[in-house]
Design a protein around this motif. Structure first.
Motif, PDB file in Angstrom:
ATOM      1  N   PHE A  78       0.856  -1.178   0.000  1.00 55.06           N
ATOM      2  CA  PHE A  78       0.000   0.000   0.000  1.00 55.06           C
ATOM      3  C   PHE A  78       0.894   1.230   0.000  1.00 55.06           C
ATOM      4  O   PHE A  78       1.784   1.369   0.834  1.00 55.06           O
ATOM      5  CB  PHE A  78      -0.933  -0.002   1.212  1.00 55.06           C
ATOM      6  CG  PHE A  78      -2.011   1.033   1.099  1.00 55.06           C
ATOM      7  CD1 PHE A  78      -3.150   0.779   0.357  1.00 55.06           C
ATOM      8  CD2 PHE A  78      -1.865   2.281   1.701  1.00 55.06           C
ATOM      9  CE1 PHE A  78      -4.145   1.751   0.223  1.00 55.06           C
ATOM     10  CE2 PHE A  78      -2.850   3.249   1.566  1.00 55.06           C
ATOM     11  CZ  PHE A  78      -3.991   2.985   0.829  1.00 55.06           C
ATOM     12  N   LEU A  82      -3.126   6.986   3.876  1.00 59.97           N
ATOM     13  CA  LEU A  82      -4.005   6.047   4.571  1.00 59.97           C
ATOM     14  C   LEU A  82      -4.832   6.773   5.623  1.00 59.97           C
ATOM     15  O   LEU A  82      -4.305   7.239   6.633  1.00 59.97           O
ATOM     16  CB  LEU A  82      -3.144   4.949   5.207  1.00 59.97           C
ATOM     17  CG  LEU A  82      -3.841   3.762   5.850  1.00 59.97           C
ATOM     18  CD1 LEU A  82      -4.944   3.199   4.977  1.00 59.97           C
ATOM     19  CD2 LEU A  82      -2.821   2.673   6.142  1.00 59.97           C
ATOM     20  N   ILE A  97       3.371  -1.525   3.972  1.00 61.42           N
ATOM     21  CA  ILE A  97       2.785  -0.192   3.826  1.00 61.42           C
ATOM     22  C   ILE A  97       3.916   0.831   3.755  1.00 61.42           C
ATOM     23  O   ILE A  97       4.727   0.944   4.673  1.00 61.42           O
ATOM     24  CB  ILE A  97       1.820   0.114   4.996  1.00 61.42           C
ATOM     25  CG1 ILE A  97       0.695  -0.928   4.989  1.00 61.42           C
ATOM     26  CG2 ILE A  97       1.257   1.536   4.866  1.00 61.42           C
ATOM     27  CD1 ILE A  97      -0.347  -0.742   6.064  1.00 61.42           C
ATOM     28  N   ILE A 122       6.490  -2.015   7.442  1.00 63.18           N
ATOM     29  CA  ILE A 122       6.175  -0.622   7.120  1.00 63.18           C
ATOM     30  C   ILE A 122       7.431   0.175   6.765  1.00 63.18           C
ATOM     31  O   ILE A 122       8.553  -0.167   7.149  1.00 63.18           O
ATOM     32  CB  ILE A 122       5.444   0.097   8.285  1.00 63.18           C
ATOM     33  CG1 ILE A 122       6.314   0.168   9.532  1.00 63.18           C
ATOM     34  CG2 ILE A 122       4.119  -0.584   8.605  1.00 63.18           C
ATOM     35  CD1 ILE A 122       5.778   1.147  10.556  1.00 63.18           C
TER      36      ILE A 122
END
Ligand SMILES: *Cc1c(COP(=O)(O)O)cnc(C)c1O
Length: 258
Positions: A78, A82, A97, A122
């Protein structure tokens, strides 16, 4: 439609050559296919023909819809802004992410990842262009955010991400990407971490990024073709934000900048 498979192969080859030209091994640079706005059928083609197993999306809803119809072994990244109320949706599907840029988001991701029994990788997104409407945390916030990540239970910080301004010349790009790399070195020293990833470089600037140490280049249009933003792109004078309409600081113009 230009041929997707040929485009993908060409980008891979070009990225490998850039790596070699900078004295790096081609395997050090991952070409991450950014499939946002493109149909699931395109993803399936790359999956079948080229064994591509990692794709990136920038909107929670779109990610959810595509993931539903595609094979389970795809590793979803992603890369978009967000929003708090979309975190659960994304946590359920994505494994990585790239766009983590606030303490609040880190805490929410950690909590929800725990509830969903997920381990998330992340990257902290850094705003190095100095533009206020860009996403990402400012460099001076990154130490605090890193400390928060280190304390989290379900998040594994693997590196840093940045987006360069569209209009930056090669020299400025080199400075921006070099700064991200230096910041990673600094964090590793300060926190005794082993952050490995630098997610930097897109279709227009990946060569400079690879020369400066990128380990992930996020490539959309050079693989899938020009994006069609549908009705959101109907004003001929508008140019889109790089955030693709997910820009939180631009709610009034819907992500379209005049
Ligand atoms: C869309 C997007 C990309 C890919 O952009 P291209 O210029 O099409 O390669 C990369 N990173 C992020 C965060 C994006 O939103």
């Amino acid at each position: 439609m230009a041929d997707l498979i040929a485009n993908y192969k060409a980008v891979r080859a070009s990225a490998a050559l850039c790596a070699i030209a900078s004295g790096r091994a081609p395997e050090e640079v991952k070409v991450l296919a950014v499939s946002k706005t493109f149909p699931a059928a395109d993803i399936q083609r790359l999956y079948d023909a080229q064994n591509v197993r990692e794709f990136a999306e920038s909107k929670a809803q779109e990610l959810e819809e595509k993931a539903k119809t595609l094979p389970d072994d795809i590793v979803w990244h992603f890369i978009g802004h967000l929003q708090g109320n979309k975190v659960r949706k994304v946590v359920r599907i994505a494994r990585v992410i790239h766009s983590v840029d606030s303490e609040e988001l880190i805490e929410r991701l950690d909590r929800i990842a725990g509830e969903e029994r997920k381990h998330l990788k992340i990257l902290l997104e850094v705003n190095l262009s100095g533009e206020e409407n860009k996403s990402g945390a400012y460099p001076e916030e990154i130490i605090r955010l890193t400390a928060t990540c280190v304390q989290s239970k379900n998040l594994e910080l693997i590196g840093l991400m940045t987006m360069a301004p569209e209009d930056a010349n090669e020299e400025r790009l080199g400075v921006i990407f070099g700064t991200l790399s230096d910041l990673k070195t600094e964090l590793n020293r300060l926190f005794e971490l082993h952050l490995t990833e630098l997610s930097m470089g897109m279709s227009g600037d990946y060569k400079v990024a690879i020369a400066r140490g990128a380990t992930i280049v996020r490539i959309g249009s050079r693989i899938f073709g020009e994006r069609d933003y549908g009705e959101q792109a109907d004003s001929a004078q508008s140019t889109r934000h790089p955030c693709d309409g997910d820009c939180h600081s631009c709610g009034t113009c819907g992500g379209i900048r005049e």
